[in-house]
Design a protein around this motif. Structure first.
Motif, PDB file in Angstrom:
ATOM      1  N   ARG A  68     -37.068  -1.481  26.017  1.00 12.69           N
ATOM      2  CA  ARG A  68     -38.263  -1.742  25.221  1.00 12.69           C
ATOM      3  C   ARG A  68     -39.340  -2.409  26.066  1.00 12.69           C
ATOM      4  O   ARG A  68     -39.043  -3.221  26.938  1.00 12.69           O
ATOM      5  CB  ARG A  68     -37.937  -2.691  24.076  1.00 12.69           C
ATOM      6  N   GLU A  73     -41.755  -0.170  19.829  1.00 15.03           N
ATOM      7  CA  GLU A  73     -40.737  -0.510  18.835  1.00 15.03           C
ATOM      8  C   GLU A  73     -40.374   0.649  17.919  1.00 15.03           C
ATOM      9  O   GLU A  73     -39.271   0.714  17.396  1.00 15.03           O
ATOM     10  CB  GLU A  73     -41.213  -1.696  17.983  1.00 15.03           C
ATOM     11  N   ASN A  74     -41.279   1.585  17.709  1.00 11.59           N
ATOM     12  CA  ASN A  74     -41.023   2.684  16.787  1.00 11.59           C
ATOM     13  C   ASN A  74     -40.427   3.924  17.459  1.00 11.59           C
ATOM     14  O   ASN A  74     -40.222   4.931  16.795  1.00 11.59           O
ATOM     15  CB  ASN A  74     -42.317   3.069  16.062  1.00 11.59           C
ATOM     16  N   ASP A  76     -37.269   5.748  19.357  1.00 13.45           N
ATOM     17  CA  ASP A  76     -35.839   5.620  19.581  1.00 13.45           C
ATOM     18  C   ASP A  76     -35.569   5.597  21.072  1.00 13.45           C
ATOM     19  O   ASP A  76     -36.168   6.358  21.844  1.00 13.45           O
ATOM     20  CB  ASP A  76     -35.086   6.802  18.946  1.00 13.45           C
ATOM     21  N   THR A 118     -47.245   9.237  17.214  1.00 10.89           N
ATOM     22  CA  THR A 118     -46.545   8.087  17.760  1.00 10.89           C
ATOM     23  C   THR A 118     -47.144   6.870  17.075  1.00 10.89           C
ATOM     24  O   THR A 118     -48.363   6.746  16.992  1.00 10.89           O
ATOM     25  CB  THR A 118     -46.752   7.992  19.284  1.00 10.89           C
ATOM     26  N   VAL A 119     -46.288   6.000  16.572  1.00  8.66           N
ATOM     27  CA  VAL A 119     -46.752   4.797  15.896  1.00  8.66           C
ATOM     28  C   VAL A 119     -46.741   3.660  16.907  1.00  8.66           C
ATOM     29  O   VAL A 119     -45.716   3.369  17.519  1.00  8.66           O
ATOM     30  CB  VAL A 119     -45.864   4.460  14.679  1.00  8.66           C
ATOM     31  N   GLU A 122     -49.592  -0.803  14.171  1.00  9.09           N
ATOM     32  CA  GLU A 122     -49.938  -0.191  12.887  1.00  9.09           C
ATOM     33  C   GLU A 122     -50.782   1.065  13.063  1.00  9.09           C
ATOM     34  O   GLU A 122     -51.206   1.677  12.083  1.00  9.09           O
ATOM     35  CB  GLU A 122     -50.675  -1.208  12.024  1.00  9.09           C
ATOM     36  N   ARG A 124     -51.376   4.942  14.034  1.00  8.74           N
ATOM     37  CA  ARG A 124     -50.682   6.224  14.105  1.00  8.74           C
ATOM     38  C   ARG A 124     -51.505   7.134  15.009  1.00  8.74           C
ATOM     39  O   ARG A 124     -52.599   7.547  14.648  1.00  8.74           O
ATOM     40  CB  ARG A 124     -50.521   6.821  12.717  1.00  8.74           C
TER      41      ARG A 124
END
Length: 134
Positions: A68, A73-74, A76, A118-119, A122, A124
């Motif tokens: 990370r 964070e969003n 995988d 991709t987020v 906040e 998008r």
């Protein structure tokens, strides 16, 4: 204010948000221009024409991220970030691989894209997500 909508590359972002890949071409010499600008680096012409391009490309470069760092964070882990060269215009774009397998991507392999997002925090961000061509 969304800064993606007010720069030289605004039509690119607007196109992605509407489900299309749009790229600039010089209205005078017809060269593809990426990154987008207001003047052609080849002929000096002012005036760009934005054309829709198919989402077919060849893998140019890649890296797999296992750890990370800020604003991921969003996503995988692990995820694969890539650079592709579009098949019909030699423009190189960044993107990410969809559901990477344990097999490493191969430089030169054929890819097809789809427009996703991709987020980041906040925000998008419309993103081209690439998969191995069938």
């Amino acid at each position: 204010m969304n800064h993606r909508l007010d720069g030289a590359d605004a039509p690119y972002w607007q196109g992605l948000e509407q489900g299309h890949l749009l790229l600039p071409r010089c209205a005078h010499c017809a060269r593809w221009l990426w990154p987008a600008g207001h003047r052609c680096a080849s002929c000096g012409g002012i005036g760009m024409v934005w054309e829709e391009r198919p989402l077919r490309a060849t893998l140019y470069s890649w890296t797999r991220t296992w750890h990370r760092f800020g604003f991921t964070e969003n996503l995988d882990l692990p995820y694969v970030s890539i650079v592709v060269e579009l098949d019909d215009c030699s423009v190189r774009l960044m993107g990410r691989m969809d559901d990477p397998t344990p097999d490493n991507p191969r430089i030169g392999e054929a890819l097809v894209g789809r427009i996703g997002e991709t987020v980041v925090g906040e925000d998008r961000i419309p993103t081209v997500i690439w998969s191995r061509a069938a």
